[in-house]
Enzyme design. Structure first.
Site, PDB file in Angstrom:
ATOM      1  N   HIS A 174       0.873  -1.165   0.000  1.00  0.00           N
ATOM      2  CA  HIS A 174       0.000   0.000   0.000  1.00  0.00           C
ATOM      3  C   HIS A 174       0.916   1.223   0.000  1.00  0.00           C
ATOM      4  CE1 HIS A 174      -2.975  -2.756   2.285  1.00  0.00           C
ATOM      5  NE2 HIS A 174      -3.255  -2.777   0.996  1.00  0.00           N
TER       6      HIS A 174
ATOM      7  N   GLU B 167      -3.336  -3.539  -4.784  1.00  0.00           N
ATOM      8  CA  GLU B 167      -4.758  -3.492  -5.129  1.00  0.00           C
ATOM      9  C   GLU B 167      -5.261  -2.062  -5.002  1.00  0.00           C
ATOM     10  OE1 GLU B 167      -5.872  -2.853  -2.058  1.00  0.00           O
ATOM     11  OE2 GLU B 167      -4.806  -4.136  -0.677  1.00  0.00           O
TER      12      GLU B 167
END
Length: 337
Positions: free
Chosen positions: A252, A290
């Site tokens: 992230h 993602e």
């Protein structure tokens, strides 16, 4: 090429200076003011390198420095062909050089060179952490090594003329910075983790106690600019959405300082982050992410660094794009300088 004859100095990891006298047919390197190595160059289908002289008892360092200089000077150079009178056993054992069928001839491959863990990593690898499978929260996965502390990665980025480094987040030191970044409207739009100092302390304490997550601060020239979470994908919420391997790592990413936004900066820190994760455990074959499927800018940046979009899928809180970068593709198309 990122350098020219007017700037014959290249910084090395761990704050060392490497300078050169270089021509079409020769290269002499001086490390921290002391002569290190002299080689003869012959340009052809591959760059031929003949060792002429090196500092006593420093042959491994001399070979490494020449490879580093030549690869960093020319990102299009994929292979060096060395001519050596004596077998370079340490270089062969480490993978720096590869023997050929021709006596006295050895190869250095760019894709192997950048997989050597030192001197990029902050702490020398003592060996691969042993594998023992365990089950936590209903997920079967390898036991993870203890988390590192302090600086874990450093590299001089020739494109920026700056140091890019990663260190572990220290809650007392970084809490206010993390809070400011998370409450930035631009960041809040994608992360949705705005809150008070106490809420963010609780958030970071939870991650610190979680063996599958590692919180990192990205720095340019030792100035913090970004926050990263690296995680083992097998234990993460992403695992059910693709054929996850035991040592896949996920990321992230958050750039908090406006000064350090832009594609040239992303190319530097994203390649550094992925490089660190592949070096941290040689069993890691993929790095995944993602981002939100509508975050076209970030997805575009990731495509530029050789990630591909496997698919889109639905998390409970967002529509996500599954971005994957394989180890082989990263090092074969290596954009590190």
């Amino acid at each position: 090429m990122p350098f020219d004859s007017a700037s014959p100095t290249l910084s090395l990891p761990r704050w060392r200076s490497l300078s050169a006298d270089e021509g079409d047919c020769h290269l002499s390197l001086v490390l921290e003011g002391s002569p290190l190595v002299r080689v003869r160059l012959q340009r052809g289908e591959t760059l031929q390198v003949q060792l002429e002289e090196h500092a006593r008892d420093r042959v491994q360092q001399a070979l490494w420095a020449v490879c580093y200089w030549l690869f960093a000077r020319d990102p299009g150079c994929q292979r060096l062909t060395w001519q050596l009178h004596q077998p370079p056993q340490e270089a062969l054992n480490s993978g720096l050089l590869i023997a050929t069928q021709v006596k006295g001839q050895y190869l250095c491959e760019r894709s192997l060179f950048w997989q050597l863990p030192q001197p990029w990593l902050g702490q020398p690898l003592a060996g691969v952490y042993p594998q023992q499978m365990q089950i936590s929260d209903g997920k079967r996965h390898p036991r993870r090594a203890p988390k590192p502390r302090g600086e874990v990665y450093r590299r001089f980025d020739a494109r920026l003329g700056a140091w890019v480094s990663l260190r572990t987040l220290e809650i007392d030191q970084d809490l206010e910075r993390f809070n400011r970044w998370q409450n930035n409207p631009r960041v809040l739009n994608f992360w949705q983790e705005g809150g008070s100092l106490e809420q963010h302390r609780e958030y970071l304490n939870k991650l610190e106690a979680d063996p599958h997550s590692l919180t990192l601060i990205g720095c340019f020239d030792d100035q913090p600019f970004a926050y990263f979470e690296a995680y083992w994908a097998k234990e993460d919420r992403i695992a059910p959405f693709y054929a996850v391997d035991d040592y896949d790592r996920g990321i992230h990413m958050l750039v908090g300082e406006e000064l350090h936004r832009g594609p040239h900066k992303v190319a530097s820190w994203l390649s550094a982050l992925v490089h660190y994760l592949f070096l941290d455990d040689p069993r890691t074959q993929r790095v995944v992410a993602e981002p939100r499927a509508d975050n076209g800018k970030m997805i575009g940046y990731m495509h530029d660094q050789c990630f591909h979009c496997e698919k889109e899928f639905d998390f409970p809180h967002k529509r996500a794009a599954l971005m994957i970068l394989g180890r082989e593709r990263f090092f074969e198309g290596c954009k590190l300088l």
